[in-house]
Design a protein around this motif. Structure first.
Motif, PDB file in Angstrom:
ATOM      1  N   ARG A 252       1.830  -7.308   8.794  1.00  0.00           N
ATOM      2  CA  ARG A 252       1.596  -7.818   7.433  1.00  0.00           C
ATOM      3  C   ARG A 252       2.548  -7.138   6.447  1.00  0.00           C
ATOM      4  N   ILE A 253       2.727  -5.829   6.624  1.00  0.00           N
ATOM      5  CA  ILE A 253       3.601  -5.062   5.734  1.00  0.00           C
ATOM      6  C   ILE A 253       5.052  -5.518   5.865  1.00  0.00           C
ATOM      7  N   HIS A 254       5.517  -5.677   7.087  1.00  0.00           N
ATOM      8  CA  HIS A 254       6.917  -6.064   7.276  1.00  0.00           C
ATOM      9  C   HIS A 254       7.165  -7.501   6.834  1.00  0.00           C
ATOM     10  N   ARG A 255       6.142  -8.363   7.013  1.00  0.00           N
ATOM     11  CA  ARG A 255       6.281  -9.722   6.488  1.00  0.00           C
ATOM     12  C   ARG A 255       6.421  -9.699   4.968  1.00  0.00           C
ATOM     13  N   ALA A 256       5.647  -8.828   4.328  1.00  0.00           N
ATOM     14  CA  ALA A 256       5.745  -8.732   2.858  1.00  0.00           C
ATOM     15  C   ALA A 256       7.176  -8.355   2.484  1.00  0.00           C
ATOM     16  N   GLU A 257       7.764  -7.420   3.233  1.00  0.00           N
ATOM     17  CA  GLU A 257       9.156  -7.054   2.956  1.00  0.00           C
ATOM     18  C   GLU A 257      10.070  -8.260   3.160  1.00  0.00           C
ATOM     19  N   LEU A 274       2.176  -8.980  -2.645  1.00  0.00           N
ATOM     20  CA  LEU A 274       3.288  -8.367  -1.907  1.00  0.00           C
ATOM     21  C   LEU A 274       3.419  -6.899  -2.278  1.00  0.00           C
ATOM     22  N   PHE A 275       3.296  -6.634  -3.582  1.00  0.00           N
ATOM     23  CA  PHE A 275       3.402  -5.247  -4.056  1.00  0.00           C
ATOM     24  C   PHE A 275       2.433  -4.357  -3.277  1.00  0.00           C
ATOM     25  N   ALA A 276       1.188  -4.813  -3.156  1.00  0.00           N
ATOM     26  CA  ALA A 276       0.172  -4.002  -2.468  1.00  0.00           C
ATOM     27  C   ALA A 276       0.592  -3.712  -1.023  1.00  0.00           C
ATOM     28  N   ASP A 277       1.102  -4.723  -0.335  1.00  0.00           N
ATOM     29  CA  ASP A 277       1.522  -4.508   1.055  1.00  0.00           C
ATOM     30  C   ASP A 277       2.773  -3.641   1.143  1.00  0.00           C
ATOM     31  N   LEU A 278       3.692  -3.833   0.204  1.00  0.00           N
ATOM     32  CA  LEU A 278       4.918  -3.020   0.202  1.00  0.00           C
ATOM     33  C   LEU A 278       4.586  -1.559  -0.077  1.00  0.00           C
ATOM     34  N   LYS A 279       3.716  -1.344  -1.055  1.00  0.00           N
ATOM     35  CA  LYS A 279       3.399   0.038  -1.422  1.00  0.00           C
ATOM     36  C   LYS A 279       2.655   0.733  -0.288  1.00  0.00           C
ATOM     37  N   LEU A 280       1.740   0.005   0.347  1.00  0.00           N
ATOM     38  CA  LEU A 280       1.055   0.571   1.512  1.00  0.00           C
ATOM     39  C   LEU A 280       2.081   0.881   2.603  1.00  0.00           C
ATOM     40  N   GLY A 281       3.063  -0.012   2.759  1.00  0.00           N
ATOM     41  CA  GLY A 281       4.118   0.185   3.756  1.00  0.00           C
ATOM     42  C   GLY A 281       4.937   1.435   3.492  1.00  0.00           C
ATOM     43  N   VAL A 282       5.261   1.678   2.236  1.00  0.00           N
ATOM     44  CA  VAL A 282       6.009   2.893   1.876  1.00  0.00           C
ATOM     45  C   VAL A 282       5.131   4.115   2.151  1.00  0.00           C
ATOM     46  N   ALA A 283       3.851   4.012   1.768  1.00  0.00           N
ATOM     47  CA  ALA A 283       2.926   5.139   1.963  1.00  0.00           C
ATOM     48  C   ALA A 283       2.771   5.485   3.443  1.00  0.00           C
ATOM     49  N   LEU A 284       2.741   4.461   4.296  1.00  0.00           N
ATOM     50  CA  LEU A 284       2.539   4.685   5.736  1.00  0.00           C
ATOM     51  C   LEU A 284       3.839   4.984   6.476  1.00  0.00           C
ATOM     52  N   GLY A 285       4.965   4.922   5.752  1.00  0.00           N
ATOM     53  CA  GLY A 285       6.257   5.147   6.399  1.00  0.00           C
ATOM     54  C   GLY A 285       6.763   3.938   7.168  1.00  0.00           C
ATOM     55  N   GLU A 286       6.077   2.800   7.037  1.00  0.00           N
ATOM     56  CA  GLU A 286       6.537   1.580   7.723  1.00  0.00           C
ATOM     57  C   GLU A 286       7.769   1.018   7.017  1.00  0.00           C
ATOM     58  N   ILE A 287       7.799   1.149   5.714  1.00  0.00           N
ATOM     59  CA  ILE A 287       8.951   0.670   4.942  1.00  0.00           C
ATOM     60  C   ILE A 287       9.716   1.876   4.419  1.00  0.00           C
ATOM     61  N   THR A 288      10.983   1.933   4.781  1.00  0.00           N
ATOM     62  CA  THR A 288      11.797   3.078   4.375  1.00  0.00           C
ATOM     63  C   THR A 288      12.897   2.640   3.413  1.00  0.00           C
ATOM     64  N   SER A 289      12.950   1.347   3.137  1.00  0.00           N
ATOM     65  CA  SER A 289      14.020   0.824   2.285  1.00  0.00           C
ATOM     66  C   SER A 289      13.657   0.876   0.808  1.00  0.00           C
ATOM     67  N   LEU A 290      12.485   1.385   0.483  1.00  0.00           N
ATOM     68  CA  LEU A 290      12.052   1.491  -0.913  1.00  0.00           C
ATOM     69  C   LEU A 290      11.351   2.827  -1.116  1.00  0.00           C
ATOM     70  N   SER A 291      11.288   3.269  -2.386  1.00  0.00           N
ATOM     71  CA  SER A 291      10.502   4.459  -2.719  1.00  0.00           C
ATOM     72  C   SER A 291       9.324   4.017  -3.589  1.00  0.00           C
ATOM     73  N   HIS A 292       8.342   4.897  -3.726  1.00  0.00           N
ATOM     74  CA  HIS A 292       7.216   4.538  -4.598  1.00  0.00           C
ATOM     75  C   HIS A 292       7.693   4.232  -6.014  1.00  0.00           C
ATOM     76  N   TRP A 333      16.510  -4.060  -3.328  1.00  0.00           N
ATOM     77  CA  TRP A 333      17.134  -3.615  -2.078  1.00  0.00           C
ATOM     78  C   TRP A 333      18.646  -3.536  -2.211  1.00  0.00           C
ATOM     79  N   GLU A 334      19.207  -4.520  -2.902  1.00  0.00           N
ATOM     80  CA  GLU A 334      20.661  -4.512  -3.067  1.00  0.00           C
ATOM     81  C   GLU A 334      21.114  -3.273  -3.830  1.00  0.00           C
ATOM     82  N   VAL A 335      20.377  -2.931  -4.888  1.00  0.00           N
ATOM     83  CA  VAL A 335      20.731  -1.762  -5.697  1.00  0.00           C
ATOM     84  C   VAL A 335      20.678  -0.496  -4.848  1.00  0.00           C
TER      85      VAL A 335
END
Lengths: 338, 338
Positions: A252-257, A274-292, A333-335
């Protein structure tokens, strides 16, 4: 840099901390009985008391869109933006302080900081309050404390709040029992934009309900303790899923990304999800392409008015706004990758 | 390289072209009356007739999974894979020819090519058929033509089919009226895996229903004409959306790319849907990170058995297979970008 672009403490759970004081001046009427002339006097007196560090915005001079953007950025309240007649906002961006004049109270002073930072926010707000106190005839009663327009703000006139990201508590259906527990402590939980507003993006605001009969320190401690307990519980629940449940959550998290990076139309409602899933993803270390902090900035900048203000041409329809939002989100992401 | 990895003509609409001949040997019984011994004789005779260019696979020697993978890759029919008793597949991968022995008919010979290539497929199949004809006692009646187990294959014994990608006709609800028109021409439309199978990924197979009373050339021309008309109609419908409809379609396409590149679990059902949007995106120039042939290969390789065959460890559960599928799909982009 805006407050929401800075890394805060406990950013996996805490979005922001806010302190607000309500103050009034002796000899001036409240609310609708305050004439335009008297309101201007209050604004000018406040400007003088605050000094040059503060930037003044006369709200009657800016567009409704610009005013709405300030609300979205939590730099003033929705009620303040809606005031008829003279009202001005003063901002010291260095210390994240906003001073609203001639809302419900003559003066409302807030400091908002990223992450868990109640003590710092209190210190900055109190410094500013001391400055006002020294220069202005602030209405104060030995027994009732600071006098305010609405009795729920009497006493300390202090409202302390923390914006928390609680997707796991929310998903586990635990928000209403949490609300019940908090109310027994004189605390209250609300959605993203204060009283009566619905929760978006897994964000909830916890604040004190009572301003009278407790010292400022007691209010802050009570809130800080409750927040620490909630952070602990939220983290435990996030760590709980294993096996298939964990795999499904990661998916679910990676789909949100995927959607955030590729969609070309995004409604603000979908973006909150999407924000909720992305933020959870960053918190869990699943998403590394963004910061909080990049996500927090993304959340604020994707809101309708702020989004429109930063677009080269103001979107004219819902679909144009959804296109502008999607284009903007992608940039995060581009930035980061350049 | 497999047939589906090669760029074909009219690849925006045409997935593949296939020619199949049904042949039988004089003096051998059909179907269940064919003993194992006699079946082996047929297999050995066919092997000798075909010569060294063909690779022989005795289907009883391979696993059900490997057999299913051959079906998914359109290298043999599902009925052939299910035959009890001796049956063998011969393949000349250079010419995309498969010869199935001891299915419903003693010999079924097919040539499958990417894109619109009925004439080439017919030529390759006929060359091979000539080779069999010269070496084997093929059952032929002056009046009825080639004798086959099922009377619907009598006459030419020729089945010509084209697999088409028809998302716009499908979305506009025009498949059933198309089926009606085709049936008047002696043609039929079916889903991805032949008779009775449902459509997946916007793919439809058009083939001749009649094998008797028409020459091979007439069958091919009739099918080719119908296919040209369908291609034209499909392209017109794809070009039609403008304004908001075009924006919404582009969004759907880019979201499909986002999900395909980021999801970590993908069911084959969902993948068929994604495939349709991705392929439409490539056709419309919205997606430039993939080619039609890479997508066609992705489609085949994401099917359950083919996917399992190429995984380092065979997935043991549905969720493991969905994870392997998602990991595999992602690679399509990684491979292209390196």
């Amino acid at each position: 840099m805006a407050w929401y672009q800075v890394k805060g403490n406990e950013a996996d759970v805490v979005f922001s901390s806010r302190i607000r004081f309500a103050r009034n001046l002796e000899g001036y009427p409240f609310g609708e009985r305050l004439s335009a002339e008297k309101a201007k006097e209050i604004i000018d007196l406040t400007a003088k008391a605050l000094g040059d560090a503060f930037k003044r915005t006369d709200m009657e001079d800016i567009s409704p869109l610009a005013a709405e953007a300030l609300v979205e950025q939590h730099l003033c309240s929705r009620d303040f933006a809606a005031v008829k007649g003279p009202h001005a906002l003063f901002r010291d961006d260095n210390k994240s302080i906003s001073v609203m004049t001639c809302e419900e109270d003559h003066i409302r002073l807030q400091c908002i900081l990223p992450g868990l930072a109640l003590q710092d926010a209190y210190r900055f707000a109190a410094e500013c309050d001391d400055k006002l106190d020294a220069a202005l005839p602030i209405a104060y009663d030995e027994k009732l404390g600071y006098l305010t327009h609405c009795p729920t703000n009497l006493g300390t006139g202090l409202r302390a709040s923390v914006m928390l990201f609680l997707p796991a508590l929310s998903e586990n259906g635990m928000i209403s029992s949490l609300a019940h527990q908090l109310s027994k402590l004189g605390l209250t939980i609300r959605g993203l934009y204060g009283e009566g507003s619905k929760s978006y993006g897994g964000l909830y605001q916890i604040s004190n309900q009572v301003t009278l009969g407790l010292s400022e320190e007691e209010i802050l401690h009570k809130l800080a303790d409750a927040v620490q307990n909630i952070i602990k519980k939220e983290r435990e629940l996030r760590a709980a899923p294993t096996g298939e449940a964990a795999l499904r959550r990661a998916d679910r998290i990676h789909r949100a990304e995927g959607v955030a990076r590729h969609a070309t139309l995004l409604s603000s409602e979908e973006f909150f999800k999407l924000f909720a899933d992305l933020k959870l993803g960053v918190a869990l270390g699943e998403i590394t392409s963004l910061s909080h902090e990049s996500l927090h900035a993304m959340l604020i900048h994707a809101l309708p008015a702020t989004l429109s203000m930063q677009s080269a041409t103001t979107p004219k329809s819902a679909i144009e706004r959804d296109a502008a939002r999607a284009a903007f989100i992608k940039q995060a992401w581009e930035v980061q990758n350049t």
